[in-house]
Design a protein around this motif. Structure first.
Motif, short mmCIF file in Angstrom:
data_model
loop_
_atom_site.label_atom_id
_atom_site.label_comp_id
_atom_site.label_asym_id
_atom_site.label_seq_id
_atom_site.Cartn_x
_atom_site.Cartn_y
_atom_site.Cartn_z
N LEU A 238 -5.55 2.57 -0.71
CA LEU A 238 -4.63 0.45 -0.01
C LEU A 238 -6.61 0.03 -1.09
O LEU A 238 -6.08 -1.33 -0.87
CB LEU A 238 -5.15 1.32 1.38
CG LEU A 238 -4.49 1.44 2.07
CD1 LEU A 238 -5.60 2.17 3.95
CD2 LEU A 238 -3.71 0.92 2.01
N SER A 240 -7.76 -2.10 0.38
CA SER A 240 -9.34 -1.99 1.22
C SER A 240 -8.67 -1.34 2.09
O SER A 240 -7.52 -1.64 2.36
CB SER A 240 -8.95 -3.73 1.01
OG SER A 240 -7.52 -4.18 0.38
N TYR C 81 9.73 -10.08 6.51
CA TYR C 81 8.87 -8.61 7.11
C TYR C 81 7.79 -8.04 7.56
O TYR C 81 7.04 -9.74 8.08
CB TYR C 81 8.45 -7.92 6.26
CG TYR C 81 9.52 -6.68 4.58
CD1 TYR C 81 10.10 -8.00 4.05
CD2 TYR C 81 9.75 -6.12 5.16
CE1 TYR C 81 10.98 -7.18 2.87
CE2 TYR C 81 11.24 -5.45 4.19
CZ TYR C 81 12.00 -6.85 3.00
OH TYR C 81 12.28 -5.64 2.21
N ASP C 82 8.30 -7.66 9.04
CA ASP C 82 7.11 -7.41 10.03
C ASP C 82 5.85 -6.82 9.26
O ASP C 82 6.26 -5.58 9.31
CB ASP C 82 7.13 -6.87 10.89
CG ASP C 82 6.43 -7.24 12.32
OD1 ASP C 82 6.55 -6.32 13.28
OD2 ASP C 82 5.50 -7.17 11.81
N PRO C 87 -2.66 -2.88 7.73
CA PRO C 87 -2.80 -1.73 6.09
C PRO C 87 -1.66 -1.91 4.93
O PRO C 87 -1.58 -1.76 4.39
CB PRO C 87 -3.61 -1.71 6.03
CG PRO C 87 -4.62 -1.89 6.47
CD PRO C 87 -4.37 -1.74 8.58
N THR C 88 -2.02 -0.12 6.21
CA THR C 88 -0.38 -0.03 5.48
C THR C 88 0.98 -0.36 4.74
O THR C 88 1.59 -0.15 4.41
CB THR C 88 -0.20 1.56 6.04
OG1 THR C 88 -1.26 2.43 5.97
CG2 THR C 88 0.46 2.71 4.43
N VAL C 89 0.96 -0.73 6.08
CA VAL C 89 2.81 -1.76 5.96
C VAL C 89 2.49 -2.77 5.32
O VAL C 89 3.38 -2.88 4.31
CB VAL C 89 2.51 -2.04 7.44
CG1 VAL C 89 4.09 -1.90 7.60
CG2 VAL C 89 3.19 -0.49 8.43
N ALA C 91 1.20 -3.05 2.23
CA ALA C 91 0.62 -2.48 1.32
C ALA C 91 2.82 -1.74 0.77
O ALA C 91 2.90 -2.04 0.24
CB ALA C 91 0.11 -1.23 0.60
N SER C 92 2.26 -1.30 1.59
CA SER C 92 4.24 -0.82 1.46
C SER C 92 5.25 -2.25 1.43
O SER C 92 6.58 -2.29 0.94
CB SER C 92 4.87 -0.08 2.49
OG SER C 92 5.51 0.71 2.64
N THR C 93 4.93 -3.18 2.44
CA THR C 93 5.40 -3.97 2.09
C THR C 93 5.93 -5.11 0.50
O THR C 93 6.57 -5.31 0.45
CB THR C 93 6.00 -5.11 3.29
OG1 THR C 93 5.95 -4.48 4.48
CG2 THR C 93 6.50 -6.48 3.56
N SER C 95 5.13 -3.98 -1.67
CA SER C 95 6.08 -3.08 -2.82
C SER C 95 7.19 -3.39 -2.50
O SER C 95 7.94 -3.21 -3.50
CB SER C 95 4.93 -1.39 -3.05
OG SER C 95 6.08 -0.52 -4.25
N GLN C 96 7.86 -2.91 -1.45
CA GLN C 96 9.18 -3.16 -1.09
C GLN C 96 9.62 -4.77 -1.65
O GLN C 96 10.70 -5.39 -2.10
CB GLN C 96 9.66 -3.33 0.15
CG GLN C 96 10.17 -2.13 0.80
CD GLN C 96 10.81 -2.46 1.81
OE1 GLN C 96 10.05 -3.14 2.64
NE2 GLN C 96 11.88 -2.22 2.12
N ASN C 99 9.33 -4.51 -5.69
CA ASN C 99 10.11 -4.29 -6.20
C ASN C 99 11.99 -3.68 -6.25
O ASN C 99 12.25 -3.29 -6.66
CB ASN C 99 9.30 -2.40 -5.97
CG ASN C 99 8.04 -1.97 -6.74
OD1 ASN C 99 8.52 -3.03 -8.26
ND2 ASN C 99 7.22 -1.89 -6.13
N GLN C 100 12.15 -4.40 -5.09
CA GLN C 100 13.20 -3.78 -4.00
C GLN C 100 14.19 -5.20 -4.07
O GLN C 100 15.04 -4.92 -5.25
CB GLN C 100 12.92 -3.33 -3.46
CG GLN C 100 13.61 -1.88 -2.73
CD GLN C 100 13.82 -1.04 -1.91
OE1 GLN C 100 13.27 -0.80 -1.00
NE2 GLN C 100 14.90 0.17 -1.83
N ALA C 117 -4.89 -7.04 1.33
CA ALA C 117 -4.29 -6.07 1.78
C ALA C 117 -2.86 -6.10 0.48
O ALA C 117 -2.69 -4.68 0.22
CB ALA C 117 -3.86 -5.33 3.05
N ILE C 121 -1.32 -6.00 -4.84
CA ILE C 121 -0.05 -5.56 -6.03
C ILE C 121 0.97 -6.61 -6.28
O ILE C 121 1.82 -6.20 -7.92
CB ILE C 121 0.65 -4.88 -4.98
CG1 ILE C 121 -0.25 -3.73 -3.82
CG2 ILE C 121 2.14 -4.25 -4.46
CD1 ILE C 121 0.82 -2.82 -2.12
#
Lengths: 344, 300, 395
Positions: A238, A240, C81-82, C87-89, C91-93, C95-96, C99-100, C117, C121
């Protein structure tokens, strides 16, 4: 299967996974690589949680405490000097002077968690049933409070940032494989049988000479080591994070993965991670609203968590042992399935 | 400010806080006493009570009736949860029960977010409740809400006391808590007892939710989270499964929290929650039956 | 049908494949004649009361621009995006989006932790990101060249608050209460302390609480035990807590003015605080009422028309302005290349938004904007001052 065939199969699988993980960024876009990386980390965390929770019957709610400690400790150790000066200006000199690379800091995180688990587990592993669950919950809360208040070391409740983004898919997969191999060996060894004996019936176990406290403690401690390592991997993924990220939400997520896959099986734990991760991603994308034919379903944010909770309840009611129960996926079984397929 | 006045003020704060903890802890202990299950979803009954009262007020009901309605909805919610989620897994190993309650709490909180959004909503109070009494030139303050908390808690406890000593159902509940099998054997309708227990426990939690919302001025989906944890500590300190123990534990805990913040130096007081949970662990290790209970629990 | 292990495994496998293929199947290609702007926001989770209005404000501006013909001949499309305050969501968002959806630019968040967060990226991908409401002035340096703020930094609003306290309120002594659990409130308190001390004021007592605390009696008791009563109370708080803090302070008999930052800019201040909110002042980005500037009033009505409620706080206006700022940058860049948009953003001078004029000094990605100080009198909000602080603490 003969030993030689077994060995060749293992080497083949490792080689394939190694090539895959290194070439993945080139094959698929970053979004999927990320999903896989997080799945590997979660698999490590869930499998290690399963040692205590599934195999020794001690349902610890405090696993995330070790994960958090691992993330913060390895994070502080691997911050660059510039980042340390910017984000942790009041760090005492002896820590400020330490700087470790990714792998050593991960190892240190794991080792410190071993010590912490010994300290915490020695008293707590005497308890059983819901008492140990509540007690380990207390541990999680204590860790959270300490992380929030020791702000000289952790930036308190604010975001801890600047951790170098070192966790790539190869690293995550390599650590996961190591975890799986080590744990599989232990769980299906005499020590593992002692664990399961203690889970099934304490008095009977004692009757045959198994000393319950060290048995439970060993599962707890080994689980804590991999939790600390997983925490370090997560932190370096992450970049952070904050104490709130290592608290109830994540705990619940891991528990649902463990339970859905099957608490008593390592394959189950991994399978649970895959199912829940994919399901969560799919639901999260569906939440934004979608069209079925000419019916437009509006955005329903928060629905995916409800669905997950309902699934968990259904599993508890209809199949509490999870998808895998206590079966494992082994080469022997795969070979047998393939044989059966060929014969039919 | 003189020391006596400072202490008096803190005692007022402690009693107010302790009442809330006691209300929630009693419900927890009741459910554990009968079903041997740790009901993590209990805290969310507070949320249900609080939000129901808010909704009823918005629909035009007067405050008093809205509170009664909120408590009623809380009790009903508890009964529904028991019927749909807990009864199918009754008799399952403790872990299963615990996990089911975790899943229920997850669902309830996210339902709350879906319906009411996750931000805090104002909890309106009638004007007569908005004032405070100042004594000794403002050095001691207590509000109408403090009074109401103590009063309602007293009423609830008295009612409960009468119920478990004077009514058949109440006595049946105590019997089932002592020994479920024996209660079955003497012909008690155990299902009904359990439903009643959940109704009362959740109703109490709903009342606690309303009072909590009145004190804090807001309701939000996660409001039951922290009180639940504290109620656990209170119940265990007093003796998990014992109603009197939960009562005692609630007030002790309230007092402990207030005094830690009031008297410890400001380097220590932020660790208040950690201290409370260390105390919990100490009790679990050395006096797992709490202060009041006497039955044996499994321990190595 | 008996629930055998085989059945469960088979259905699990089938479900798994279905899910995997569903997730992996590429999204239907968007129409080529729109310009996509990424919009990650915490629509659910603890920060939704500030993020949601910002997103709504952004949507209002997008509609306005599209109705007027769009940008570079194409319509704008928000890819929403919600991120669930997770923080994981986030980071995932991120990237989406990169990249997508391959967005060339994005806006989002009213909180600094969330922006942190997501930042790395976007920085790696070189896609510019403008935050309507994350006010930490350290953000652009922490993340890198792609991070821009559309709002003033906390050091600016804290300095404005300090000047207001020293000037209009003639407050020589201050009691400082701070929520020590978020980046925003901790920084705001720090910057206030520096600016106020620099201006000659004295802080008589400092104390902390944690977001979510319901009772401030301990802190209030300590405050009342002070021998010298402070002239002003500065409380660095978040939207969910301020109503309660104010209420309890007034109940304890504290009548001094209470001053704070844009965390007070929430309907909860008046609805929870009630009469206690009188004599409260806070710094924020704009004065959102029907007697404000013509531009704000126009936005006020547009927002109300679209959402059946007046804008909840200034963050709605910030969302509106951020979209306008991005559209303006795209127009000036003349292309949808992320690097060109980033450079156009960095060169922004004098973009007239409804929250003020946005200009980025060379090398800085935090705009210099005026601070509005809003007060509460007779249970209503009014504009107490507009401050451009003279001395500002370093980020």
């Amino acid at each position: 299967m003969s030993r030689m065939q077994s060995l060749l199969a293992v080497v083949a699988v490792l080689a394939v996974m190694g090539v895959f993980s290194v070439s993945a960024p080139a094959l698929m876009n970053d979004y999927f690589v990320r999903i896989l990386t997080v799945m590997c980390i979660n698999a490590m965390l869930v499998v290690s949680m399963g040692l205590a929770n599934g195999f020794t019957g001690v349902f610890s709610l405090g696993h995330m405490g070790f994960v958090g400690v691992g993330a913060y400790l390895s994070g502080v150790l691997s911050l660059s000097d510039a980042a340390k000066a910017a984000y942790l200006p009041d760090l005492p000199a002896w820590i400020a002077g330490l700087h470790l690379a990714f792998f050593p800091s991960t190892l240190v995180a794991g080792l410190v968690c071993i010590v912490l688990a010994l300290l915490v587990g020695a008293p707590l592993m005497r308890l059983s049933g819901h008492f140990v669950s509540v007690a380990t919950l207390g541990f999680l809360i204590i860790v959270n409070v300490v992380l929030i208040n020791a702000d000289v070391y952790t930036r308190g409740a604010r975001t801890f940032t600047g951790v170098p983004l070192e966790t790539t898919l190869p690293w995550a997969m390599a650590w996961l494989l190591l975890t799986l191999v080590v744990l599989a060996r232990i769980v299906y060894s005499p020590k593992g049988r002692a664990w399961r004996a203690v889970r099934e019936d304490i008095i009977a176990a004692q009757a045959i000479g198994i000393d319950v406290l060290p048995t439970r403690l060993s599962a707890f401690v080994i689980g804590a080591f991999f939790a600390g390592v997983g925490g370090s991997l997560y932190g370096h993924y992450l970049g952070s994070f904050s104490p709130a990220g290592f608290y109830f939400a994540y705990t619940f997520s891991l528990i649902s993965m463990l339970v859905i896959g099957g608490m008593r099986s390592i394959t189950g734990a991994v399978l649970g991670v895959v199912i829940v991760s994919l399901l969560s991603e799919l639901l999260r994308n569906l939440e934004r609203g979608f069209d079925i034919g000419f019916v437009a379903v509006p955005p329903l944010y928060g629905a995916s968590q409800i669905v997950l909770g309902i699934i968990l309840i259904l599993i508890m009611i209809f199949r509490p042992s999870g998808v895998m129960g206590d079966l494992e996926l082994s080469f022997g079984r795969i070979a047998a399935l393939l044989h059966k397929g060929r014969k039919e | 400010m003189s020391f006596e006045l400072y202490i008096t003020q803190q005692i007022i704060n402690a009693v107010s806080l302790g009442s809330l903890y006691a209300l929630v802890a009693i419900g927890l202990s009741m459910i554990f006493g009968i079903l041997r299950m740790t009901n993590f979803a209990h805290g969310d009954m507070m949320m249900v009570g609080g939000f129901s009262t808010l909704v009823l007020q918005n629909l035009g009901l007067g405050f008093g009736w809205a509170v009664v309605g909120g408590i009623g909805v809380g009790a009903l919610a508890g009964v529904i949860v028991e019927r749909t989620a807990y009864r199918p897994v009754r008799g399952a190993p403790e872990v299963t029960l615990l996990l089911t309650s975790l899943a229920v709490t997850y669902i309830l909180e996210n339902l709350g977010i879906l319906i009411f959004t996750s931000s805090a909503q104002n909890f309106p109070l009638p004007d007569w409740m908005d004032s405070a009494f100042q004594l000794y030139n403002g050095q001691i303050t207590f509000t109408q809400i403090n009074l109401l908390t103590v009063a309602l808690t007293g009423v609830a406890l008295t009612a409960l006391g009468w119920f478990v000593t004077r009514t058949d159902i109440g006595l049946g509940m105590r019997a089932a808590a002592e020994d479920m099998g024996a209660a079955h054997l003497v012909g008690l309708d155990v299902n009904r007892l359990i439903v009643v227990a959940f109704a009362i426990a959740s109703g109490f939690a709903g009342l606690a939710g309303v009072l909590w919302a009145a004190q804090s001025g807001v309701v939000e989906p996660y409001m039951g989270f922290t009180p639940l944890l504290k109620a656990f500590v209170a119940a265990i300190i007093g003796g998990f499964g014992s109603i009197a123990g939960a009562l005692l534990g609630g007030y002790l805990l309230g007092a402990l929290e207030v005094f830690i913040v009031a008297f410890f130096p400001s380097e220590i007081s932020p660790y208040r929650d950690a201290i409370v949970f260390c105390l919990l662990i100490a009790f679990l290790l050395f006096r797992p039956n709490g202060l009041l209970k006497r039955t044996q629990e499994v321990k190595l | 049908m008996r629930l055998t292990r085989r059945t469960v495994l088979r259905s699990a496998a089938a479900a798994g494949l279905a899910i995997a293929s569903g997730t992996l199947r590429s999204r239907p290609a968007a129409a080529q004649d729109t310009i996509k702007i990424g919009a990650p926001f915490n629509v659910t989770g603890a920060l939704s009361s500030v993020d949601a209005p910002a997103l709504n404000g952004a949507k209002v501006k997008v509609k306005e621009i599209n109705d007027a013909g769009g940008v570079l001949g194409k319509k704008l499309e928000l890819v929403i995006y919600d991120t669930k305050t997770d923080p994981t969501v986030i980071a995932s968002t991120a990237s989406q989006l990169v990249n997508q959806d391959k967005v060339p630019v994005a806006l989002g968040f009213t909180d600094s932790d969330a922006a942190l967060a997501l930042g790395p990226i976007f920085q790696t991908a070189g896609v510019p990101f403008v935050t309507p409401g994350a006010t930490s002035p350290k953000l652009p340096d922490q993340v890198g060249s792609v991070m821009f703020l559309a709002c003033f930094g906390d050091n600016v609003q804290a300095a404005a608050g300090a000047e207001f306290v020293l000037g209009k309120l003639a407050g020589k002594t201050v009691y400082l209460l701070r929520d020590n659990s978020t980046e925003y409130t901790t920084l705001l308190a720090k910057y206030f302390k520096e600016a106020y001390s620099h201006g000659g004021g004295t802080i008589v007592l400092e104390d902390d609480y944690k977001a979510g605390d319901k009772s401030f009696t301990a802190q209030i008791t300590k405050l009342k035990a002070l021998p010298t009563k402070p002239n002003v109370l500065y409380v660095s708080a978040q939207p969910d807590d301020i109503g309660l803090v104010v209420k309890q302070m007034r109940q304890a008999g504290l009548t001094q003015p209470i001053v704070g930052g844009d965390g007070y800019d929430t309907p909860l201040l008046l609805s929870v605080g009630g009469k206690a909110a009188n004599n409260v002042y806070f710094s924020t980005h704009a004065y959102m009422a029907e007697d404000s500037t013509p531009a704000i009033v126009a936005f006020f009505h547009a927002y109300k028309g679209a959402y059946n409620t007046p804008p909840e706080n200034a963050f709605a206006a910030l969302g509106y302005d951020t979209v306008g700022l991005i559209a303006d940058a795209i127009t000036r860049a003349g292309s949808v290349d992320p690097a060109k948009i980033r450079d156009a953003l960095a060169a922004t001078q004098g973009y007239k938004g409804i929250t003020g004029s946005i200009s980025y000094p060379p090398g800085s990605r935090v705009p210099q904007k005026t601070v509005s100080i809003i007060g509460v009198k007779n249970d209503k909000l009014f504009l107490a001052a507009e401050v451009t602080p003279a001395w500002i603490a370093k980020p």
